[in-house]
Motif scaffolding. Structure first.
Motif, mmCIF file in Angstrom:
data_model
loop_
_atom_site.group_PDB
_atom_site.id
_atom_site.type_symbol
_atom_site.label_atom_id
_atom_site.label_comp_id
_atom_site.label_asym_id
_atom_site.label_seq_id
_atom_site.Cartn_x
_atom_site.Cartn_y
_atom_site.Cartn_z
ATOM 1 N N LEU A 1 0.846 -1.187 0.000
ATOM 2 C CA LEU A 1 0.000 0.000 0.000
ATOM 3 C C LEU A 1 0.883 1.239 0.000
ATOM 4 N N HIS A 2 0.617 2.133 -0.938
ATOM 5 C CA HIS A 2 1.451 3.323 -1.087
ATOM 6 C C HIS A 2 1.112 4.372 -0.020
ATOM 7 N N CYS A 3 -0.161 4.703 0.104
ATOM 8 C CA CYS A 3 -0.528 5.830 0.955
ATOM 9 C C CYS A 3 -1.976 5.716 1.427
ATOM 10 N N ILE A 4 -2.233 6.182 2.650
ATOM 11 C CA ILE A 4 -3.593 6.411 3.129
ATOM 12 C C ILE A 4 -3.773 7.918 3.243
ATOM 13 N N VAL A 5 -4.850 8.422 2.660
ATOM 14 C CA VAL A 5 -5.121 9.860 2.640
ATOM 15 C C VAL A 5 -6.370 10.153 3.464
ATOM 16 N N LYS A 6 -6.278 11.127 4.353
ATOM 17 C CA LYS A 6 -7.454 11.607 5.080
ATOM 18 C C LYS A 6 -7.878 12.946 4.488
ATOM 19 N N LEU A 7 -9.096 12.983 3.956
ATOM 20 C CA LEU A 7 -9.671 14.241 3.501
ATOM 21 C C LEU A 7 -10.423 14.843 4.682
ATOM 22 N N GLY A 8 -9.860 15.868 5.284
ATOM 23 C CA GLY A 8 -10.494 16.472 6.445
ATOM 24 C C GLY A 8 -11.834 17.094 6.090
ATOM 25 N N GLY A 9 -12.802 16.916 6.972
ATOM 26 C CA GLY A 9 -14.132 17.447 6.724
ATOM 27 C C GLY A 9 -14.137 18.952 6.522
ATOM 28 N N ALA A 10 -13.296 19.671 7.281
ATOM 29 C CA ALA A 10 -13.245 21.125 7.159
ATOM 30 C C ALA A 10 -12.615 21.572 5.847
ATOM 31 N N ALA A 11 -11.865 20.679 5.185
ATOM 32 C CA ALA A 11 -11.204 21.029 3.929
ATOM 33 C C ALA A 11 -12.096 20.803 2.713
ATOM 34 N N ILE A 12 -13.022 19.851 2.821
ATOM 35 C CA ILE A 12 -13.846 19.500 1.643
ATOM 36 C C ILE A 12 -15.303 19.906 1.799
ATOM 37 N N THR A 13 -15.666 20.453 2.970
ATOM 38 C CA THR A 13 -17.010 20.999 3.133
ATOM 39 C C THR A 13 -16.894 22.399 3.733
ATOM 40 N N LEU A 14 -17.987 23.135 3.661
ATOM 41 C CA LEU A 14 -18.064 24.422 4.348
ATOM 42 C C LEU A 14 -18.645 24.125 5.724
ATOM 43 N N LYS A 15 -17.783 24.045 6.724
ATOM 44 C CA LYS A 15 -18.161 23.451 8.006
ATOM 45 C C LYS A 15 -19.242 24.230 8.730
ATOM 46 N N ASN A 16 -19.409 25.512 8.447
ATOM 47 C CA ASN A 16 -20.442 26.307 9.111
ATOM 48 C C ASN A 16 -21.720 26.419 8.298
ATOM 49 N N GLU A 17 -21.789 25.701 7.177
ATOM 50 C CA GLU A 17 -22.992 25.691 6.347
ATOM 51 C C GLU A 17 -23.462 24.246 6.215
ATOM 52 N N LEU A 18 -24.601 23.936 6.777
ATOM 53 C CA LEU A 18 -25.088 22.569 6.886
ATOM 54 C C LEU A 18 -25.073 21.853 5.534
ATOM 55 N N GLU A 19 -24.391 20.718 5.505
ATOM 56 C CA GLU A 19 -24.348 19.818 4.350
ATOM 57 C C GLU A 19 -24.048 20.554 3.047
#
Length: 334
Positions: free
Chosen positions: A22-40
């Motif tokens: 396995l080359h890599c495990i990547v975590k996509l942080g929720g705050a990086a891929i969503t607008l955390k203060n705007e629901l869904e």
């Protein structure tokens, strides 16, 4: 500071072995891929950039889009490529795990799913609502990766039979994940509501999932993509916050900052956790990253959708960390 010990209980899992490393495990942080203060609400720009960067890191050679579905309400006809080349592009083995961001946390915190108590109608309803929310985000991330030609397969821990006991990982059979990787797919997992044998249910965070997969599958390195440049000595919104460029983890679990040399070595790193975050926020992230580093696996925490995340994803930081790279490296003390 000693690592958080909450998730160190033994897990039950079938013996799993990848045919290729396995080359890599990547975590996509929720705050990086969503607008955390705007629901869904998804951060479409960041998600598209991250998906493109992941394709560059994973696949060498041409690839075709794999999203042939039509969004609800759209009149656009899906584009299907007819002239597929029978020679598959060379691709590296990756696993993607994403956080929930503005998906799932609201439902979980309102109903108290993380505290358990499935006998209560509110908790049971919240369990269902949380899973609807996080799996809908999972589908959108799989779709974004597939559009880039990444053969992504969404996998939910609950549906894979993963569960906890007293909020610690108890059953986590990774064989389905391994089978998907060996078949040429990129598993895309996420933080999820799961059953707990002690309290009925809880939330299993993406950071804990990554630590478990790293223990079993031993990737070359792990990358956390976040909404800030890395780990700071205090909340990064404060004017005097200092980016911690390198953290060394000792075998006893304690860690120390190597770069930069802090003027006040007695000052502990200040960490804040958002009130609605049911998975521990940065506290969990650092403690799980430290446990991964104890395995001899480098962990890079870096801002998503930047030139710095490109270098981390492509494995350019394994030996020496360039002076012009912004991020935090957490690795075993040498």
């Amino acid at each position: 500071m000693a690592m958080d010990q909450r998730h160190q209980s033994a897990t039950t899992s079938a013996a799993v072995t990848l045919t290729k490393p396995l080359h890599c495990i990547v975590k996509l942080g929720g705050a990086a891929i969503t607008l955390k203060n705007e629901l869904e609400t998804i951060n479409e720009e960041n998600l598209n950039i991250v998906s493109s960067q992941l394709r560059q890191a994973m696949i060498s050679g041409p690839c075709c889009g794999m999203d042939w579905s039509r969004r609800p309400g759209s009149l656009e006809v899906p584009t299907v490529v007819d002239d597929f080349d029978d020679v598959e592009s060379d691709s590296k083995k990756f696993i993607v795990v994403h956080g929930a961001g503005s998906f799932g946390h609201f439902q979980a915190s309102k109903s108290g799913v993380h505290k358990g108590g499935l006998s209560r109608p509110l908790v049971k309803s919240g369990f269902v609502a949380t899973r609807i929310s996080v799996t809908s985000l999972n589908l959108e991330i799989v779709r974004a990766l597939a559009k880039e030609g990444i053969p992504s397969i969404g996998m939910s821990p609950f549906s894979c039979g993963w569960s906890t006991c007293e909020r610690n990982m108890a059953v986590a059979d990774s064989s389905t994940v391994v089978q998907a990787i060996d078949a040429g797919f990129i598993p895309v997992l996420h933080g999820d509501a799961v059953l707990d044998s002690s309290q009925g249910c809880t939330i299993l965070s993406g950071d804990v999932i990554i630590r478990h997969l790293a223990e079993e599958l031993r990737p070359d390195y792990v990358v956390f993509l976040t909404d800030v440049f890395g780990v700071y000595d205090r909340p990064p919104t404060e004017p005097d916050a200092v980016l911690l460029r390198e953290i060394a983890v000792r075998e006893d679990g304690n860690w120390s900052v190597l770069k930069p040399i802090l003027q006040d070595t007695t000052k502990q790193v200040e960490i804040t956790v958002a009130a609605h975050d049911t998975t521990g926020g940065m506290v969990t992230k650092i403690s799980e990253a430290a446990m991964i580093a104890k395995l001899g696996i480098d962990v890079y925490i870096v801002k998503a959708a930047t030139e710095h995340s490109v270098r981390a994803l492509q494995g350019q930081l394994k030996d020496n960390i360039p002076d012009d790279w912004l991020g935090t490296v957490i690795r075993l003390a040498r």
